[in-house]
Design a protein around this motif. Structure first.
Motif, PDB file in Angstrom:
ATOM      1  N   MET A   1       3.334  -6.452  -9.136  1.00  0.00           N
ATOM      2  CA  MET A   1       1.876  -5.782  -9.047  1.00  0.00           C
ATOM      3  C   MET A   1       2.098  -4.651  -8.383  1.00  0.00           C
ATOM      4  SD  MET A   1      -1.782  -7.342  -8.464  1.00  0.00           S
ATOM      5  CE  MET A   1      -1.621  -7.334  -6.892  1.00  0.00           C
ATOM      6  N   SER A   2       1.607  -3.410  -8.837  1.00  0.00           N
ATOM      7  CA  SER A   2       1.509  -2.392  -8.199  1.00  0.00           C
ATOM      8  C   SER A   2      -0.009  -2.046  -8.042  1.00  0.00           C
ATOM      9  CB  SER A   2       2.183  -1.122  -9.054  1.00  0.00           C
ATOM     10  OG  SER A   2       1.427  -0.969 -10.306  1.00  0.00           O
ATOM     11  N   THR A   3      -0.151  -1.314  -6.711  1.00  0.00           N
ATOM     12  CA  THR A   3      -1.627  -0.772  -6.572  1.00  0.00           C
ATOM     13  C   THR A   3      -1.698   0.764  -6.571  1.00  0.00           C
ATOM     14  OG1 THR A   3      -1.582  -2.459  -4.947  1.00  0.00           O
ATOM     15  CG2 THR A   3      -3.212  -0.741  -4.546  1.00  0.00           C
ATOM     16  N   THR A   4      -2.570   1.208  -7.204  1.00  0.00           N
ATOM     17  CA  THR A   4      -3.028   2.627  -7.474  1.00  0.00           C
ATOM     18  C   THR A   4      -3.691   3.227  -6.295  1.00  0.00           C
ATOM     19  OG1 THR A   4      -2.671   2.449  -9.629  1.00  0.00           O
ATOM     20  CG2 THR A   4      -3.777   4.524  -9.084  1.00  0.00           C
ATOM     21  N   VAL A   5      -3.478   4.325  -5.648  1.00  0.00           N
ATOM     22  CA  VAL A   5      -4.434   4.828  -4.580  1.00  0.00           C
ATOM     23  C   VAL A   5      -4.299   6.315  -4.742  1.00  0.00           C
ATOM     24  CG1 VAL A   5      -3.502   3.194  -2.759  1.00  0.00           C
ATOM     25  CG2 VAL A   5      -2.117   5.194  -3.024  1.00  0.00           C
ATOM     26  N   VAL A   6      -5.576   6.963  -4.293  1.00  0.00           N
ATOM     27  CA  VAL A   6      -5.649   8.436  -4.248  1.00  0.00           C
ATOM     28  C   VAL A   6      -5.681   9.048  -3.043  1.00  0.00           C
ATOM     29  CG1 VAL A   6      -6.944  10.125  -5.583  1.00  0.00           C
ATOM     30  CG2 VAL A   6      -6.851   8.084  -6.490  1.00  0.00           C
ATOM     31  N   THR A   7      -4.431   9.809  -2.824  1.00  0.00           N
ATOM     32  CA  THR A   7      -4.594  10.436  -1.482  1.00  0.00           C
ATOM     33  C   THR A   7      -5.605  11.533  -1.241  1.00  0.00           C
ATOM     34  OG1 THR A   7      -2.963  12.222  -2.279  1.00  0.00           O
ATOM     35  CG2 THR A   7      -2.011  10.310  -1.703  1.00  0.00           C
ATOM     36  N   GLY A   8      -5.658  12.092  -0.218  1.00  0.00           N
ATOM     37  CA  GLY A   8      -6.760  13.080   0.319  1.00  0.00           C
ATOM     38  C   GLY A   8      -6.480  14.279  -0.466  1.00  0.00           C
ATOM     39  N   GLU A   9      -5.235  14.410  -0.973  1.00  0.00           N
ATOM     40  CA  GLU A   9      -4.943  15.672  -1.786  1.00  0.00           C
ATOM     41  C   GLU A   9      -5.259  15.268  -3.427  1.00  0.00           C
ATOM     42  OE1 GLU A   9      -3.114  14.549   0.284  1.00  0.00           O
ATOM     43  OE2 GLU A   9      -3.371  15.776   2.184  1.00  0.00           O
ATOM     44  N   ALA A  10      -5.782  14.155  -3.793  1.00  0.00           N
ATOM     45  CA  ALA A  10      -6.018  14.032  -5.112  1.00  0.00           C
ATOM     46  C   ALA A  10      -4.695  13.602  -5.667  1.00  0.00           C
ATOM     47  CB  ALA A  10      -6.781  14.758  -5.747  1.00  0.00           C
ATOM     48  N   VAL A  11      -3.801  13.009  -5.158  1.00  0.00           N
ATOM     49  CA  VAL A  11      -2.474  12.485  -5.612  1.00  0.00           C
ATOM     50  C   VAL A  11      -2.591  11.323  -5.923  1.00  0.00           C
ATOM     51  CG1 VAL A  11      -0.103  12.825  -5.575  1.00  0.00           C
ATOM     52  CG2 VAL A  11      -1.199  14.466  -4.708  1.00  0.00           C
ATOM     53  N   VAL A  12      -2.082  10.681  -7.113  1.00  0.00           N
ATOM     54  CA  VAL A  12      -2.287   9.358  -7.403  1.00  0.00           C
ATOM     55  C   VAL A  12      -0.881   8.803  -7.239  1.00  0.00           C
ATOM     56  CG1 VAL A  12      -2.593   7.675  -9.385  1.00  0.00           C
ATOM     57  CG2 VAL A  12      -3.825   9.791  -9.377  1.00  0.00           C
ATOM     58  N   LEU A  13      -0.782   7.731  -6.553  1.00  0.00           N
ATOM     59  CA  LEU A  13       0.396   7.139  -6.259  1.00  0.00           C
ATOM     60  C   LEU A  13       0.441   5.659  -6.683  1.00  0.00           C
ATOM     61  CD1 LEU A  13       0.824   8.195  -2.347  1.00  0.00           C
ATOM     62  CD2 LEU A  13       1.982   9.395  -4.365  1.00  0.00           C
ATOM     63  N   GLN A  14       1.545   4.910  -6.991  1.00  0.00           N
ATOM     64  CA  GLN A  14       1.526   3.822  -7.440  1.00  0.00           C
ATOM     65  C   GLN A  14       2.294   3.027  -6.319  1.00  0.00           C
ATOM     66  OE1 GLN A  14       0.429   1.916 -10.014  1.00  0.00           O
ATOM     67  NE2 GLN A  14      -0.407   3.765 -11.078  1.00  0.00           N
ATOM     68  N   LEU A  15       1.844   2.218  -5.559  1.00  0.00           N
ATOM     69  CA  LEU A  15       2.596   1.347  -4.387  1.00  0.00           C
ATOM     70  C   LEU A  15       2.653   0.135  -4.940  1.00  0.00           C
ATOM     71  CD1 LEU A  15       0.506   2.707  -1.555  1.00  0.00           C
ATOM     72  CD2 LEU A  15       2.462   3.641  -2.389  1.00  0.00           C
ATOM     73  N   ARG A  16       4.025  -0.606  -4.898  1.00  0.00           N
ATOM     74  CA  ARG A  16       4.188  -1.750  -4.986  1.00  0.00           C
ATOM     75  C   ARG A  16       4.309  -2.669  -3.764  1.00  0.00           C
ATOM     76  NH1 ARG A  16       9.492  -2.578  -8.364  1.00  0.00           N
ATOM     77  NH2 ARG A  16      10.155  -0.762  -6.943  1.00  0.00           N
ATOM     78  N   PRO A  17       3.212  -3.743  -3.302  1.00  0.00           N
ATOM     79  CA  PRO A  17       3.543  -4.175  -2.162  1.00  0.00           C
ATOM     80  C   PRO A  17       4.848  -5.302  -2.215  1.00  0.00           C
ATOM     81  CG  PRO A  17       1.332  -4.373  -3.295  1.00  0.00           C
ATOM     82  CD  PRO A  17       2.168  -3.862  -4.259  1.00  0.00           C
ATOM     83  N   ALA A  18       5.368  -5.216  -0.987  1.00  0.00           N
ATOM     84  CA  ALA A  18       6.392  -6.270  -1.039  1.00  0.00           C
ATOM     85  C   ALA A  18       6.111  -7.813  -0.736  1.00  0.00           C
ATOM     86  CB  ALA A  18       7.359  -5.620   0.336  1.00  0.00           C
ATOM     87  N   SER A  19       6.828  -8.487  -1.434  1.00  0.00           N
ATOM     88  CA  SER A  19       6.692  -9.955  -1.174  1.00  0.00           C
ATOM     89  C   SER A  19       6.715 -10.548   0.223  1.00  0.00           C
ATOM     90  CB  SER A  19       7.409 -10.617  -2.284  1.00  0.00           C
ATOM     91  OG  SER A  19       8.678 -10.772  -1.935  1.00  0.00           O
ATOM     92  N   PHE A  20       6.082 -11.701   0.256  1.00  0.00           N
ATOM     93  CA  PHE A  20       6.398 -12.146   1.726  1.00  0.00           C
ATOM     94  C   PHE A  20       7.737 -12.640   1.953  1.00  0.00           C
ATOM     95  CE2 PHE A  20       6.491 -15.940   4.531  1.00  0.00           C
ATOM     96  CZ  PHE A  20       5.722 -15.272   5.640  1.00  0.00           C
ATOM     97  N   VAL A  21       8.346 -13.131   0.853  1.00  0.00           N
ATOM     98  CA  VAL A  21       9.712 -13.497   0.992  1.00  0.00           C
ATOM     99  C   VAL A  21      10.665 -12.314   1.500  1.00  0.00           C
ATOM    100  CG1 VAL A  21      11.724 -14.322  -0.088  1.00  0.00           C
ATOM    101  CG2 VAL A  21       9.658 -15.267  -0.668  1.00  0.00           C
ATOM    102  N   ILE A  22      10.456 -11.172   0.907  1.00  0.00           N
ATOM    103  CA  ILE A  22      11.445  -9.774   1.495  1.00  0.00           C
ATOM    104  C   ILE A  22      10.674  -9.604   2.759  1.00  0.00           C
ATOM    105  CG2 ILE A  22      11.416  -7.362   1.084  1.00  0.00           C
ATOM    106  CD1 ILE A  22      11.462  -8.169  -1.936  1.00  0.00           C
ATOM    107  N   ARG A  23       9.580  -9.629   3.138  1.00  0.00           N
ATOM    108  CA  ARG A  23       8.945  -9.156   4.357  1.00  0.00           C
ATOM    109  C   ARG A  23       9.721 -10.087   5.644  1.00  0.00           C
ATOM    110  NH1 ARG A  23       2.841  -7.806   4.539  1.00  0.00           N
ATOM    111  NH2 ARG A  23       3.250  -7.587   6.631  1.00  0.00           N
ATOM    112  N   ALA A  24       9.695 -11.421   5.162  1.00  0.00           N
ATOM    113  CA  ALA A  24      10.203 -12.365   6.057  1.00  0.00           C
ATOM    114  C   ALA A  24      11.697 -12.312   6.205  1.00  0.00           C
ATOM    115  CB  ALA A  24       9.851 -13.998   5.583  1.00  0.00           C
ATOM    116  N   ALA A  25      12.164 -12.036   5.294  1.00  0.00           N
ATOM    117  CA  ALA A  25      14.011 -11.857   5.275  1.00  0.00           C
ATOM    118  C   ALA A  25      13.866 -10.522   6.311  1.00  0.00           C
ATOM    119  CB  ALA A  25      14.378 -11.561   4.076  1.00  0.00           C
ATOM    120  N   GLY A  26      13.494  -9.487   6.087  1.00  0.00           N
ATOM    121  CA  GLY A  26      13.569  -8.365   6.978  1.00  0.00           C
ATOM    122  C   GLY A  26      13.167  -8.568   8.309  1.00  0.00           C
ATOM    123  N   ALA A  27      12.125  -9.336   8.589  1.00  0.00           N
ATOM    124  CA  ALA A  27      11.621  -9.589   9.967  1.00  0.00           C
ATOM    125  C   ALA A  27      12.684 -10.433  10.504  1.00  0.00           C
ATOM    126  CB  ALA A  27      10.348 -10.311  10.042  1.00  0.00           C
TER     127      ALA A  27
END
Length: 267
Positions: A1-27
């Motif tokens: 699932m991706s998240t759409t955000v709009v920057t201060g320069e009105a640029v639309v970005l698609q951000l894909r949050p990392a899952s907890f499993v990936i974050r835990a493995a990185g940590a």
């Protein structure tokens, strides 16, 4: 699932949050690296100055080393690398602000200080519970700092499908393909990309099934000289061509409107 955000320069970005499993493995990788560095530095100190210090000074030195590795090193790494660490580099993730921008010192400081409680003192249990309750998988430090961990590596874009086959070009000039559902187009496109790697029997059966699903949405029907795969390729290729032409016309109208606006006299 991706998240759409709009920057201060009105640029639309698609951000894909990392899952907890990936974050835990990185940590975990980061934690192992810190422990190895701690043991290495401690061994060096033990061979040099620790033996010459009194017990109180030796304890203070070790405590300073622990604080420096647990707080100082992650703070410096995340700040200087703009949200990357060894574990995050391995799994292709990165810490960014909620608006998609690179983090700064204050964001890294909040993450590190709360991380001591979330990750080290609670053995990761607080971070796990917080991530499970947050829709973006944030831990408490991310919520306070206004950051999130996102997937930075993008999937390789596959090459475009070929154009309309020769046997379908006369048909494509008059065909109606506008009613074709997007989901069905995606299924046909995926089949055409992988058709050569599919066993012949399955390939033929899949082509027949997809043709039966596509036929009610296009008119006229497939030409007699076209194979099933040529028909499917002709349908999705012509639909793609028309989408491109429609987007090009919109761009031209937008440019023409902008030129007329600039040509207006302003008093």
């Amino acid at each position: 699932m991706s998240t759409t955000v709009v920057t201060g320069e009105a640029v639309v970005l698609q951000l894909r949050p990392a899952s907890f499993v990936i974050r835990a493995a990185g940590a975990l990788i980061d934690g192992i690296a810190l422990v190895l560095v701690f043991l290495g530095v401690l061994w060096v100190l033990g061979q040099t100055i620790l033996e010459e210090l009194d017990p109180a000074a030796a304890q203070a030195t070790v405590l300073t080393l622990v604080v420096g590795l647990v707080a100082g090193v992650p703070l410096a790494v995340e700040t200087l690398s703009r949200g990357r660490s060894l574990g995050k580099l391995v799994f292709g993730v990165r810490v960014v602000r909620d608006d998609g921008g690179a983090i700064r010192l204050r964001h890294a400081l909040v993450r590190v200080l709360l991380g001591i409680f979330e990750l080290w003192m609670s053995f990761g249990s607080v971070a796990l519970i917080a991530s499970m309750l947050n829709e973006r998988g944030k831990r408490l430090a991310d919520m306070v700092a206004g950051t999130q961990v996102v997937i930075e590596r993008q999937q390789k874009v596959p090459p475009p499908l070929p154009g309309v086959p020769e046997s379908m070009r006369s048909w494509a000039e008059v065909a109606d393909v506008g009613r074709l559902p997007d989901a069905l187009v995606a299924s046909v496109t995926q089949y055409l990309r992988h058709a050569r790697s599919v066993p012949p029997t399955v390939r033929v059966q899949t082509a027949r099934r997809l043709t039966a699903q596509v036929a009610p949405f296009v008119a006229p029907g497939p030409p007699a000289a076209a194979t099933l795969e040529d028909f499917l390729l002709g349908v999705v290729a012509e639909r793609r061509n028309r989408d491109y032409r429609m987007l090009d016309r919109r761009r031209q109208r937008s440019e023409a409107s902008a030129e007329r606006l600039h040509a207006l006299p302003f008093s």
